[in-house]
Structure formats: C-alpha cells, structure tokens
Design a protein around this motif. Structure first.
Motif, short mmCIF file in Angstrom:
data_model
loop_
_atom_site.label_atom_id
_atom_site.label_comp_id
_atom_site.label_asym_id
_atom_site.label_seq_id
_atom_site.Cartn_x
_atom_site.Cartn_y
_atom_site.Cartn_z
N PHE A 22 68.02 45.95 -1.95
CA PHE A 22 67.17 44.88 -1.75
C PHE A 22 67.66 43.61 -1.15
O PHE A 22 68.58 42.83 -1.92
N ASP A 23 67.54 43.31 -0.02
CA ASP A 23 67.67 41.95 0.45
C ASP A 23 69.45 41.92 0.14
O ASP A 23 69.80 40.87 -0.22
N ASP B 108 68.20 48.97 2.91
CA ASP B 108 66.63 48.72 3.54
C ASP B 108 66.73 47.38 4.12
O ASP B 108 66.18 46.17 3.57
N SER C 10 65.22 45.91 6.54
CA SER C 10 63.80 45.38 7.36
C SER C 10 63.05 45.15 5.75
O SER C 10 61.99 44.48 5.80
N GLY C 11 63.32 45.83 4.74
CA GLY C 11 62.47 45.34 3.62
C GLY C 11 61.44 46.52 3.48
O GLY C 11 60.23 46.21 2.47
N SER C 12 61.24 47.23 4.55
CA SER C 12 59.91 48.08 4.86
C SER C 12 59.82 49.09 3.33
O SER C 12 58.87 49.43 3.20
N ALA D 289 60.83 48.80 0.47
CA ALA D 289 60.72 47.94 -0.60
C ALA D 289 59.07 47.69 -0.58
O ALA D 289 58.23 47.78 -1.39
N ILE D 290 58.40 47.28 0.67
CA ILE D 290 57.15 46.93 0.74
C ILE D 290 56.30 48.09 0.43
O ILE D 290 55.37 48.08 -0.09
N SER D 291 56.70 49.25 0.91
CA SER D 291 55.99 50.68 0.94
C SER D 291 55.93 50.96 -0.41
O SER D 291 55.12 51.85 -0.85
N GLY E 24 55.82 48.55 -3.10
CA GLY E 24 55.31 47.43 -3.68
C GLY E 24 56.00 46.73 -4.56
O GLY E 24 55.89 46.10 -5.55
N VAL E 25 57.23 46.83 -3.94
CA VAL E 25 58.57 45.89 -4.89
C VAL E 25 58.54 44.46 -4.63
O VAL E 25 58.22 43.94 -3.62
N SER E 26 58.41 43.59 -5.76
CA SER E 26 58.39 42.29 -5.64
C SER E 26 59.87 41.70 -5.65
O SER E 26 60.14 40.88 -4.81
N GLU E 27 60.85 42.10 -6.54
CA GLU E 27 62.05 41.53 -6.62
C GLU E 27 62.92 42.65 -7.56
O GLU E 27 62.26 43.35 -8.51
#
Lengths: 172, 352
Positions: free
Chosen positions: A99-100, A122, A124-126, A128-130, A132-135
């Motif tokens: 994550f980042d 990951d 592009s963070g895609s 994580a978004i798929s 629903g990850v926040s941090e």
C-alpha cells in the motif's frame, strides 16, 4: 495518602478498561459475503505471476501493508507465526499487497520479518480501492470458495485469525 | 371546443348586460400591470436562459474535480478526496479521472466506490435516486415558481377577460390568441432552458458550452500528477498529464513534465524511441513557452545524460539558469549542471 493511591489505582484501572481493543477489529464491508475481487500481479520475490484465483480451495489471508506503517510492524510477527502454523497443513494461503510503498522497501520489510508468502506491488492503488482499503494494515479473510468472510482493520493476531477460520469451518 | 367557449362568452355577455362597464382608467391600469408581469417573466426567463446557455461544458478534469469533492476521503475525518493528500485519496482521484476518461458516468463511478467502501464514501446524495431528487428540489422549486407565476398571470387575465367581455368580445379573442402565443413562447424558453440544463448535466456536449475553462482545476491536476510521480506512480501521473494536454493543448508545463517522465521511462528501458517521444514533448513545451525553465532543464539533462552531448546540453542549461525562479529545482539540479559544464570543458557560471 493511602486514599490518594487508591484513587489513582482505580483511575488507572478505569482508563485501561476503557481502552479500545486494537487487535482483530472486524468491520463491516459491502464485500462481505460476496465474491472477492480478483487480484493478479507479479510477485515481489520471484517476479512470477500470481492470481487470487490460483488459491481456490484454501482460506486466503490478504494483507495490505506498507514498510512505513507502524501497526504493520506490530502485526508482522503474528502473521509470520500464523503462516508457520498453517504452512504444513496447506489449508491457508497468504497474500501480501503493498500500500503506497516501493517494491524494494516492501520486499525489505517482508524479508526482515521473515515473511515468505507471496506479495504483489499495487502501484496504482487499484487493488486497495477494489477491496475498499483506507489505510494499512487491513486484512481480509477469503473462504476456499473465494467469498470475502471478514475484513479486519489495524493489527491482527495469530489467535484472532485462527478463531475466524475455526468459526467459518464450523459453519460449513 | 372554441364554439363552446364562444357560447360561454355570449352567455356571460347576456348575464352581465346590466352591469356597469368598468372605467377606462381601471382597464388601462390592469393592462399595465399585466404587461409589467410579462416583462418580469420574460426578463427572468431571459436571465435563466442566458445563464444556462453560457454555462461552460465541464472538461474531464473539471468533471473529475467536481466529483472528487463529493467523495469522502476514506482515511480522513470530514475531508473529500479532492482536499486530501492521503495516499488513498490520491489513488481514488487517479481512478476517478481514469473512469471519466473511459466515459463512465458520475453515478457509475459513485456506485463502484460505494460497492467497495459503502454508502458513507459519498458526501452528497448522488448515489441514490430518492436522495438525488431531494438534492435537486431547489432547482425544481424555482422552475415550479416560474410556472406558477405564469399560471397566475393567465388566470388573472382570464378573469379580466370575463369582466371586459361585455364590450370587448371581438378584441378578447385576439388578445387571447396573443396570450396563448406568449404562453407558448414563454414555456418553450423554459423548456429549452430545462432541456439544456438536463443535457449539460448528463454530460452531452452542447454548442456555446465550451468556454471559460478553469485554470484552477488544471493546476490541481498538475499538483496531483506531481504527487503521483513523486510516489513512483508514473503511469497514473502520465494519465493525468495526457488528460491536461487533451483539455488544454497549450499547457507547456504538462508537456514538459510528461516529456520528462517519458524520457526517464525510456532511459530505464534503454529504449531510444521512447526517449525521443519524451524529447518531442519537451520540444513542444519549449515551442509553446520558450521561457519555461523546467523544460530547458529536462531537455538539457536528456541531452547530457542520454545523448552524451554536454556542449549541446549547456545551451539548454544556460536558458534554464536565465529564467529559473524555483530555488528547489536549482538546488536539485546544481551538481548535474556543474558536471555537464566540466564534461564540456567550459568554466561553469556562478550558481548561487
């Protein structure tokens, strides 16, 4: 004097008792009970292609982590212990998602903690978004059928993950 | 229909034949009020129509920014992703722009995010039909108010018609048809305005709708792209720069920074073709804005590092030093420039 000590002691007990539980915090998510979004990418260690679908038939623990995240450092030994516990049983697979974070920092973090499971960058963070990850850290438990069973935020423990798997297994 | 109305009017004439006619002054005064109402209505319709027609069509960047202000940053308290610099907010912003570029509608994007984060991700009620209706109640209310004013005006005029029918029967018919025309024209204006508003809202590109591009939004996009590039997410940054260039083909900064990222990617892959693509972007940036110092710095670095031509690179570096006002950029590139001058065998200028 003794009364003061007693008041302080009671206050401390009250403060400690009211502290929120930080481990294995399961939260609701629209993904729960649904098919887990597919994940695919190159392994940070082997540079081989990995896909979530290839783990079908096993429980999968997906862990979103970052080398810069303090709670990730806290939970990593627990995850390593959990992985070791299930390694011989081959009923559980683990998958790390950065994550980042840069690939080199993430690889260094996993290696320094003795983590041997595959991990994907990951960028592009895609992914994580798929999910629903926040941090980070956030952890998902996926059933052998590919269904999202639980979402955990914050550091997890070996015991907590075992408990979730036992609960799921007893339902089936 | 007309014959029954005529019969009704004739009946009224007979019934009211004993009534005293209204004074001429009173009729004139009522007519003046009526005309006043019409002037006000036409003025308001004109203002609304003008404002609607002059509303610029949002660019992709503006659409993205507008939507980003409605998406809650998942890792922040009370901030939208547009206002947050957290990693997930930056990633969501890049995703929103990508989805808009893929012609996904706002509701499709919101539904996707809600399916991952839950309905709390939305700061505005765009995700639900009922909530959307509530959101637009004020607009509908204004339109309804216009229609009500028109209805009242016509109702009052019909009353006047009844009162004046005794001695203005033949003129009434003419006035009625004229009012009907006014009513049709007024409602047509309102209809066109509403249709234009709805079409603009759903993203249909319309004439008179591409003026007044916002520079604020472009600056925001450049800032996002820089952040992503600094985080090592060059691909996402390139998507943003390309979008900026599509929206504003004269944006030299976007060309320069995209060119730099492309040349870096080409250098890493040892692909001369890719490096040249980046150089093309840098040259375009210089063509658009010959005083854009960063474009000269990037071009100089490519010429020095990738083409190994320090003498040619010095020309670009000297232009950079002439126009640069960014101290951070100067400090970051100082050693590179000095090394280039040394390689060319030329005494470097004093760099503060």
């Amino acid at each position: 004097m003794s009364l003061t000590v007693l008041v302080i002691a009671i206050s401390l007990i009250a403060i400690l008792a009211s502290r929120p539980q930080i481990n294995n915090v399961t939260v609701s998510s629209p993904l729960l009970g649904n098919q887990a979004p597919n994940i695919s990418g190159l392994s940070l260690f082997s540079n081989k292609s990995i896909s979530l679908n290839s783990f079908k038939g096993k429980y999968v623990v997906i862990n979103f982590f970052a080398s810069w995240c303090s709670p990730c450092h806290v939970e990593e030994p627990e995850l390593v212990a959990f992985n070791f516990e299930h390694y011989s049983q081959k009923n559980v697979a683990m998958l790390g998602i950065t994550f980042d974070d840069t690939a080199s920092n993430a690889t260094g973090f996993l290696r320094s903690n003795g983590a041997t499971w595959p991990a994907i960058e990951d960028r592009s963070g895609s992914i994580a978004i798929s999910y629903g990850v926040s941090e980070p850290p956030e952890t998902f438990l996926i059933s052998p059928e590919g269904i999202v069973l639980a979402k955990l935020i914050g550091p997890v423990t070996q015991k907590g993950l075992d408990s979730l798997i036992s609960k799921s297994a007893s339902k089936n | 229909m007309n014959s029954s109305l005529d019969a009704h009017l004739t009946e009224n004439v007979n019934e009211d034949s004993t009534d005293a006619p209204l004074p001429e002054d009173s009729t004139k005064s009522k007519r003046a009020i009526y005309i006043g109402w019409l002037v006000i209505i036409f003025f308001l319709v004109g203002v609304v129509g003008y404002a609607t027609l002059n509303q610029p069509a949002p660019t992709s960047a503006q659409k993205a920014h507008s939507l980003e202000t409605q998406i809650k940053c998942p890792s922040c308290e009370g901030l939208s992703v547009a206002d947050s610099t957290s990693p997930i907010a930056i990633n969501i912003r890049a995703l929103v722009l990508k989805m808009i570029k893929e012609n996904k509608s706002n509701s499709q994007i919101m539904l996707y995010l809600e399916s991952k984060y839950g309905p709390s991700i939305s700061l505005s009620p765009t995700g639900s039909t009922v909530a959307s209706f509530t959101w637009y109640i004020p607009i509908f209310s204004v339109v309804a108010a216009f229609l009500l004013i028109i209805s009242v005006a016509f109702w009052r005029s019909s009353l006047k018609l009844k009162m004046r029918v005794k001695w203005l029967k033949h003129r009434k018919r003419l006035e009625r048809s004229s009012r009907l025309r006014i009513k049709i024209i007024g409602l047509t204006f309102i209809g066109i305005g509403l249709l234009y508003f709805i079409l603009s809202f759903v993203g249909v590109k319309l004439p008179f709708n591409d003026v007044g591009k916002s520079t604020v939004s472009t600056e925001q996009m450049i800032s996002n792209a820089r952040t992503l590039a600094n985080l090592g997410q060059e691909q996402a940054a390139l998507v943003i720069y390309t979008q900026i260039i599509q929206d504003d083909p004269q944006n030299a900064t976007a060309y320069a920074e995209r060119g730099w990222l492309i040349t870096q990617a080409g250098a890493q892959a040892h692909d001369e073709k890719v490096i040249n693509e980046g150089v093309d972007d840098l040259n375009k940036a210089i063509l658009i804005d010959p005083q854009l110092s960063e474009a000269h710095l990037f071009l100089g670095t490519v010429i020095y590092q990738d083409n190994h031509k320090p003498s040619a690179a010095i020309k670009e570096y000297s232009i950079f030093l002439k126009y640069n006002t960014n101290e951070d950029l100067l400090n970051a590139s100082k050693n590179e420039i000095l090394s280039c001058y040394k390689a060319a065998g030329i005494t470097p200028p004093h760099i503060p």
